[in-house]
Motif scaffolding. Sequence first.
Motif, mmCIF file in Angstrom:
data_model
loop_
_atom_site.group_PDB
_atom_site.id
_atom_site.type_symbol
_atom_site.label_atom_id
_atom_site.label_comp_id
_atom_site.label_asym_id
_atom_site.label_seq_id
_atom_site.Cartn_x
_atom_site.Cartn_y
_atom_site.Cartn_z
ATOM 1 N N PRO A 162 0.820 -1.230 0.000
ATOM 2 C CA PRO A 162 0.000 0.000 0.000
ATOM 3 C C PRO A 162 0.847 1.271 0.000
ATOM 4 O O PRO A 162 0.443 2.285 -0.582
ATOM 5 N N GLN A 165 1.914 2.039 -3.507
ATOM 6 C CA GLN A 165 0.769 2.536 -4.285
ATOM 7 C C GLN A 165 0.493 3.998 -3.940
ATOM 8 O O GLN A 165 0.226 4.825 -4.816
ATOM 9 N N TYR A 298 -9.226 -6.102 -7.568
ATOM 10 C CA TYR A 298 -9.056 -5.858 -6.137
ATOM 11 C C TYR A 298 -9.181 -7.151 -5.331
ATOM 12 O O TYR A 298 -8.434 -7.385 -4.374
ATOM 13 N N SER A 305 -2.803 -10.524 0.104
ATOM 14 C CA SER A 305 -2.857 -10.003 1.469
ATOM 15 C C SER A 305 -3.224 -11.108 2.458
ATOM 16 O O SER A 305 -2.651 -11.190 3.555
#
Length: 505
Positions: A162, A165, A298, A305
Motif C-alpha cells: 500500500p 501505491q 481488487y 494479502s
Amino acid sequence: PPPAKAGRAPGPPDGGWGWVVVFGAFISIGFAYAFPKGIAIFFKEIQDFFGTSYSEIAWVSSITLATTYGAGPISSILVNRYGSRPVVIFGGLLCGIGMVSAAFCTSILQLYICVGFITGFGLALNLQPSVIIIGKYFLKRRPIANGLAMAGSPVMLCTLAPLNQFLFDNFGWRGSFLILGAILLNCCVAGALFRPIGAATASVKTQATEEGKDALKEEVTKDAVEMSSPVSVPTEAKTEEEGGKDCCEKINQYLDFSLFKHRGFLIYLIGNVLMFLGFFAPIVFLAPYAKHIGIDEYSAAFLLSILAIVDMIARPTTGIIANSKWVRPRIQYFFSFAIAFNGACHLLCPLASGYTGLVVYSVFFGLAFGMVCAMLFETLMDLVGAARFTSAVGLVTIAECCTILLGPPIGGTLIDTFGDYKYMFIKCGAVMVLAGTFLFIMNYYNYRMLAKEEKERKAKEEDPKSVRTENEGRNNWNKETVRDEPELEPLREEREGLKKEANGT
C-alpha cells in the motif's frame, strides 16, 4: 584444550540484547525479501515511459532477486572478515544509493544496473549477516528467534504494497524511488543494532596467536624427529608445501569449501536447489490466475494479502513448535514435511473453483510458505553448526540463485504453451513434493549414519586395547625423542615457556 579461559568469547546469551538484534534482523530480512516484490507496482508506468515490453521490465525484479542470492558468498566473506554490523550498514548505504540513482535513469539498462545490481547487492549484504548474527546470540531459543526475524518478510510485504501505491499516486515512479531510497537507509539503523557479541576481541586474538605458536613448536619438534631419519625430505620442498597449505587455509578462512564433504550439508543443498524451482512461481502467478478465471482486480490482489497475513502468523508459531523438545531433535523431518505440504497445496490448487476456493488455497499456501521460510536457515545451522554457518549460507545461496531465477520463467513458459495456469501449479507442486520426499528419506539415512558413527566412536573409546596401544605409542615416541634428539632441547624449553605464559604462570 589449554586451561586458560580468560580471553575466550562468551557463549550465546539466549536473550538480553539478543532480542534487539532480532528486531534489527526483522527489518533487514524484511526489506531483503519483500522489496524486490514490492517494486512491481511501478512497472506499468516505467514500461510505458521507456516503451519496453513486460518481459524486459520484469527482469528488474529477477536481477534483483538473483543478485541478492548470488552475492551470498561475497556477503559471507565480508562477515567473516569484518563482522555483521559494518556489512549491514554498508549494504543499507548501497540500497539507498541504488534507488536514488534509479530515480534519474534514462534507459531500462540503467535500471538493471541501479535497481538490479546495486540495490540487489545491498540487500544481499543485509540478508546473510542478519541470519548469521542470530546464531551467535541464540542457541536454546534459536528457532523462535529465527521465526520472529523471518516474519519481517510478510510484514514488510503488507506494508510496502500500500505504501508504494500511495507514493506512486502522489509522486510518480521517480519521486517514489527517491523516497524509497531514503526508507532503505533504515537498514543502516538495523545494522547499528548488531553489536558484536565478543567484547574482548583483542584478548581472544592474543590467545589464538599463543595457541598457534604452541602448535607450531610441536609441529617443528615432530618434523625434526622425522628429518633425523636417512630418507628425510629436503627443507626447501617442505617449505614450499607449507606455503601452498597456507594459501588454501587463507581461502578456507573466509569460505569453507570443505562443507562439500559434509553429508548433511550436501543433502540440504540438493533438496533446497530442487525446491526453489517451484517455490516462488505460485506467488508470482496467483493474482494473474485469479483474474484469468474471472475475478476482479481488487479481489485478486486481496488473495496476496490473505497469504501474507497467514504467513505472518505462521513463521513465529513454527519457530515455537520447532523449539519444542519433541521437534527440535528431529527438526529436519519437520522441514521436509513443510516442503511436501507446500507442494500438496499447489497440486490441489487447480481443483479450487471460484473465489472461495482460492481463499482457502491462499490460507493453506500462506501457512505452508511461512513454515518453510521459518525453518529455512534454522535447519542449515542445525546441520553444520554455528561456527560453519557463515560459509554454509553463502555457498547455499549462490547455488539457489540459479533455480530462483529460472523458476518463474519456466512457469510462464508452461502457461504460454498450454494456455492454462493449472500446469504451472502442477509442476510446482510435483517439484516440491519430490524435494520434500528426498529430504525426508536422505535425512533418515543421515540420522542413522550419525547414530552408527557415534556408537562406533564410543565403542572405540571404551575398548581397553586401543587405549593401551595408543598410550604405549605415545610413551615410545617420548622415549625416542629424549634418547635420539638432544639437539631439540632448546625448542622444548621455548615451548614450555610459551605454555607457562599461556597458563598465566
